[in-house]
Design a protein around this motif. Structure first.
Motif, PDB file in Angstrom:
ATOM      1  N   ARG A   1       0.844  -1.186   0.000  1.00 35.83           N
ATOM      2  CA  ARG A   1       0.000   0.000   0.000  1.00 35.83           C
ATOM      3  C   ARG A   1       0.885   1.243   0.000  1.00 35.83           C
ATOM      4  N   PHE A   2       1.164   1.734  -1.203  1.00 37.34           N
ATOM      5  CA  PHE A   2       1.947   2.950  -1.397  1.00 37.34           C
ATOM      6  C   PHE A   2       3.297   2.864  -0.670  1.00 37.34           C
ATOM      7  N   PRO A   3       4.152   1.910  -1.083  1.00 39.19           N
ATOM      8  CA  PRO A   3       5.475   1.767  -0.449  1.00 39.19           C
ATOM      9  C   PRO A   3       6.358   2.973  -0.758  1.00 39.19           C
ATOM     10  N   THR A   4       7.053   3.465   0.249  1.00 42.90           N
ATOM     11  CA  THR A   4       7.803   4.709   0.071  1.00 42.90           C
ATOM     12  C   THR A   4       9.313   4.554   0.208  1.00 42.90           C
ATOM     13  N   THR A   5       9.801   3.896   1.249  1.00 42.40           N
ATOM     14  CA  THR A   5      11.251   3.793   1.443  1.00 42.40           C
ATOM     15  C   THR A   5      11.627   2.400   1.919  1.00 42.40           C
ATOM     16  N   LEU A   6      12.946   2.113   1.840  1.00 42.62           N
ATOM     17  CA  LEU A   6      13.454   0.778   2.152  1.00 42.62           C
ATOM     18  C   LEU A   6      14.711   0.871   2.997  1.00 42.62           C
ATOM     19  N   ALA A   7      14.959  -0.198   3.784  1.00 38.22           N
ATOM     20  CA  ALA A   7      16.203  -0.294   4.555  1.00 38.22           C
ATOM     21  C   ALA A   7      16.630  -1.753   4.604  1.00 38.22           C
ATOM     22  N   LYS A   8      17.930  -1.985   4.578  1.00 38.72           N
ATOM     23  CA  LYS A   8      18.469  -3.343   4.677  1.00 38.72           C
ATOM     24  C   LYS A   8      18.547  -3.731   6.148  1.00 38.72           C
ATOM     25  N   VAL A   9      18.028  -4.909   6.493  1.00 38.10           N
ATOM     26  CA  VAL A   9      18.088  -5.437   7.851  1.00 38.10           C
ATOM     27  C   VAL A   9      18.655  -6.848   7.751  1.00 38.10           C
ATOM     28  N   GLY A  10      19.949  -6.993   8.013  1.00 35.89           N
ATOM     29  CA  GLY A  10      20.603  -8.274   7.799  1.00 35.89           C
ATOM     30  C   GLY A  10      20.524  -8.660   6.340  1.00 35.89           C
ATOM     31  N   ALA A  11      20.017  -9.856   6.071  1.00 41.28           N
ATOM     32  CA  ALA A  11      19.864 -10.301   4.682  1.00 41.28           C
ATOM     33  C   ALA A  11      18.504  -9.922   4.114  1.00 41.28           C
ATOM     34  N   ASP A  12      17.689  -9.237   4.912  1.00 37.09           N
ATOM     35  CA  ASP A  12      16.338  -8.883   4.497  1.00 37.09           C
ATOM     36  C   ASP A  12      16.239  -7.396   4.167  1.00 37.09           C
ATOM     37  N   VAL A  13      15.044  -7.031   3.685  1.00 44.86           N
ATOM     38  CA  VAL A  13      14.728  -5.631   3.391  1.00 44.86           C
ATOM     39  C   VAL A  13      13.416  -5.298   4.094  1.00 44.86           C
ATOM     40  N   VAL A  14      13.343  -4.094   4.645  1.00 40.26           N
ATOM     41  CA  VAL A  14      12.106  -3.599   5.237  1.00 40.26           C
ATOM     42  C   VAL A  14      11.603  -2.434   4.394  1.00 40.26           C
TER      43      VAL A  14
ATOM     44  N   LEU B   1       0.423   7.149   1.611  1.00 39.06           N
ATOM     45  CA  LEU B   1       0.347   8.607   1.477  1.00 39.06           C
ATOM     46  C   LEU B   1      -0.735   9.046   0.509  1.00 39.06           C
ATOM     47  N   ASP B   2      -1.228   8.117  -0.318  1.00 39.23           N
ATOM     48  CA  ASP B   2      -2.347   8.448  -1.189  1.00 39.23           C
ATOM     49  C   ASP B   2      -3.625   8.682  -0.391  1.00 39.23           C
ATOM     50  N   LYS B   3      -3.641   8.249   0.887  1.00 38.10           N
ATOM     51  CA  LYS B   3      -4.800   8.460   1.746  1.00 38.10           C
ATOM     52  C   LYS B   3      -4.575   9.604   2.742  1.00 38.10           C
ATOM     53  N   LEU B   4      -3.457  10.286   2.609  1.00 38.29           N
ATOM     54  CA  LEU B   4      -3.116  11.313   3.595  1.00 38.29           C
ATOM     55  C   LEU B   4      -4.056  12.506   3.542  1.00 38.29           C
TER      56      LEU B   4
END
Length: 475
Positions: A436-449, A455-458
Motif C-alpha cells: 500500500r503505497f510503499p515509500t522507502t526501504l532499509a536493509k536489515v541483515g539479509a532482508d529488506v524492510v 500517502l495516497d490516503k493522507l
C-alpha cells in the motif's frame, strides 16, 4: 461520474455474455511490464457471515490479465453481484450505502484503482468504473455457483493489485450502473485474497495517523526507525521482537513531518523535514542535536538524504532544483540543477538518494519522470542511468543491485546496475503480499524492510490500520 448513455452502453455489453468461461475483460489499465514474479498466484477462502468456508476463489497472473475462478455454495439460485473490495477485512463494519453495521462491512467499498468514484460494467475502463467491478456469479438450483474469467481491470501486481483485498459475493444481481454497488444487496460471501506460498513479516505501528514514510536501520542497536509524514512522530522498532516505542515525538523542535531517515556512523538519526525545509539530527537516545534550515525560498520539500564516508550528508529537494549538502553541521547549496540534464517539472522531482560505498557516486530517482540519475560527487557530472521507474520513491543500494519503492504502483522494483553504476536493467517488479503505497526501504541483515506509507490516503480516504512496515527476503 459517467453519463447515463455511457452507462447504458456498458450495461448492454454486460449480462449473460459476461458469464462465459474464459472471457477476457478489457479494463483499460496501464500496461504492466513483463518483469514480474513467475507463477504469481493467490487464493481466497470464501466464508459466510457465520465464518464457515463456503467456497474458494483462485487468481493467477497470465501476462497482462488475471485469470479468476470462483466456486461458492449455499446461495440462492440466480445471478449474484461479485466485486473486489478495497480492504482485506472480512469482518462486520459500517456499510456507507446503508449507514449501518453489516456482515463484511469491514471490507470497505469497491476497489477503485482508477479513482473513478463510479460503479459500472466489468467491461468499463478503470477511468469510468471501479476496477473491482466483476462479472456476476451464476448460481444453479443446487445453490452452487461457478465462474471463470480473465480481466485486466485488476491484477496481482501494480497499481491494480488485489493482494490482501477482499472478494465479495452479494445476495442480488448487479445492475452495473447504480452507485455504489449496482443494487446487489447484502454481502453474503467474503474472502481475503492471499498470495500463495509467500511469507512476509509485518511490524504494526501503534498510531492511527502514522503514515510511515521513512525507514532506517541501526545495526548496532538492532532497531528500525520509521517516521510519520503526518505528524513527525518517529518510532523505534526492535527488529527481532517487533516491540515498538516512541523514539521522538512529532513537533519536537518544530518537526511536524518526518520523511527520509538515515543513521550515520555515529548512530545519529537524520530526518528530512519535507515542506518545512528543515533537516533534523537526533542523538542515539532521541535527544535533539540540531535543526538545520535550508535557505528560505518558495516551496521547499526536503525529501531524502544520505551520509557518505567523507562525513558529508547529501539531501534531495523535490520542488527546488538543487541538491543540498550538510558538512560540519552547515547546509550549503552543493549542486544547482539548472542547466543540467535533470529537468524539474510539476510534482515530485528528485526523491530517494543513495551513495556508492566509496562515496564517489550518488544515485537519485526522479519520481515524476521515472528517471534514475548518477551524480559524481567529485566532478558533479550527471549521467542518466535509465528510465521507466515512474513513481520511484525510496532507494536501497545493495552491491550492484538497486531496490526501488514505487509508491503509487504498489511494487518494489529490482534493478541490476552496471559496474560503474552508470547503466541499469529492470529485473523484476515485486508486489510482495500486497503493498500500500510503499515509500522507502532499509536493509536489515539479509532482508529488506519497506514502509507501507499509504500517502495516497493522507489528504482523504480511509487508510488501512494498523499502519505497518513489511520485512521480506531479498529477491
Amino acid at each position: 461520474m459517467m453519463n447515463s448513455t455511457r452507462k447504458g452502453l456498458a450495461l448492454g455489453l454486460g449480462g449473460a455474455a459476461l458469464l462465459l468461461s474464459g472471457l477476457v475483460l478489457a479494463g483499460g489499465t496501464e500496461p504492466m511490464t513483463a518483469t514480474m514474479p513467475a507463477s504469481l498466484k493467490a487464493t481466497a477462502a470464501l466464508r459466510d457471515p457465520a465464518g464457515q468456508v463456503r467456497g474458494e476463489a483462485s487468481f493467477e497472473q497470465v501476462g497482462m490479465g488475471m485469470r479468476v475462478t470462483v466456486t461458492a455454495s449455499g446461495l440462492t439460485p440466480g445471478m449474484h453481484g461479485m466485486h473486489v473490495h478495497d480492504l482485506g477485512r472480512c469482518i462486520p463494519g459500517v456499510d456507507p450505502a446503508v449507514n449501518k453495521v453489516v456482515p463484511f462491512g469491514g471490507a470497505g467499498g469497491h476497489f477503485d484503482p482508477g479513482d473513478s468514484h463510479n460503479h459500472d460494467s466489468p467491461t468499463a475502463g478503470n477511468r469510468y468504473g471501479h476496477g473491482g467491478d466483476l462479472p456476476m456469479l451464476k448460481v444453479g438450483a443446487d445453490g452452487t455457483g461457478t465462474a471463470t474469467f480473465t480481466t485486466d481491470k485488476v491484477s496481482l501486481t501494480g497499481r491494480g493489485g488485489v493482494l490482501n483485498r477482499s472478494l465479495m459475493i452479494h445476495a442480488e444481481m448487479d445492475d452495473y450502473k447504480s452507485d455504489p454497488a449496482g443494487m446487489s444487496g447484502a454481502r453474503e460471501r467474503c474472502g481475503v485474497i492471499l498470495r500463495d506460498n509467500f511469507t512476509v513479516r509485518d511490524y504494526p505501528l501503534p498510531g492511527i495517523q502514522d503514515f510511515p514514510e521513512g525507514v532506517a536501520y541501526d545495526a548496532k542497536k538492532g532497531v528500525i526507525y520509521t517516521g510519520s509524514a503526518a505528524n513527525g512522530n518517529i518510532y523505534a522498532v526492535n527488529a527481532s521482537t517487533g516491540a515498538t516505542s516512541l523514539f521522538s515525538e512529532g513537533g519536537a523542535v518544530g518537526r511536524s513531518t518526518a520523511l527520509g531517515l538515515k543513521v550515520d556512523v555515529q548512530g545519529r538519526l537524520w530526518v528530512a523535514g519535507g515542506a518545512t525545509g528543515a533537516i533534523s539530527v537526533l542523538s542515539p537516545d532521541g535527544a535533539p542535536v540540531a535543526t538545520l534550515m535550508t535557505p528560505p525560498s518558495p516551496n521547499p520539500y526536503i525529501n531524502d538524504l544520505i551520509s557518505t564516508p567523507g562525513g558529508s550528508v547529501y539531501v534531495t529537494d523535490s520542488t527546488r532544483p538543487v541538491i543540498w549538502r550538510v558538512k560540519d553541521m552547515k547546509v550549503e547549496r552543493w549542486l544547482n540543477l539548472g542547466g543540467t540534464p535533470i529537468k524539474y517539472g510539476p510534482g515530485i522531482n528528485l526523491n530517494g538518494i543513495v551513495a556508492t560505498p566509496d562515496g564517489r557516486y550518488l544515485l537519485s530517482i526522479q519520481l515524476n519522470t521515472g528517471d534514475l540519475w548518477r551524480i559524481d560527487t567529485g566532478t558533479k557530472a550527471i549521467k542518466k542511468v535509465m528510465g521507466g521507474l515512474k513513481n520511484g520513491d525510496g532507494l536501497l543500494l545493495d552491491g550492484q543491485t538497486l531496490y526501488v519503492a514505487r509508491n503509487a504502483d504498489g511494487v518494489v522494483s529490482k534493478v541490476s546496475l552496471g559496474a560503474d553504476y552508470g547503466s541499469g536493467t529492470l529485473m523484476m517488479e515485486e508486489p510482495l503480499a500486497g503493498l500500500r503505497f510503499p515509500t522507502t526501504l532499509a536493509k536489515v541483515g539479509a532482508d529488506v524492510v519497506v514502509t507501507q506509507g499509504q500517502l495516497d490516503k493522507l489528504q482523504g480516504g480511509a487508510p488501512e490500520t494498523p499502519f505497518k512496515l513489511t520485512r521480506f527476503k531479498t529477491f
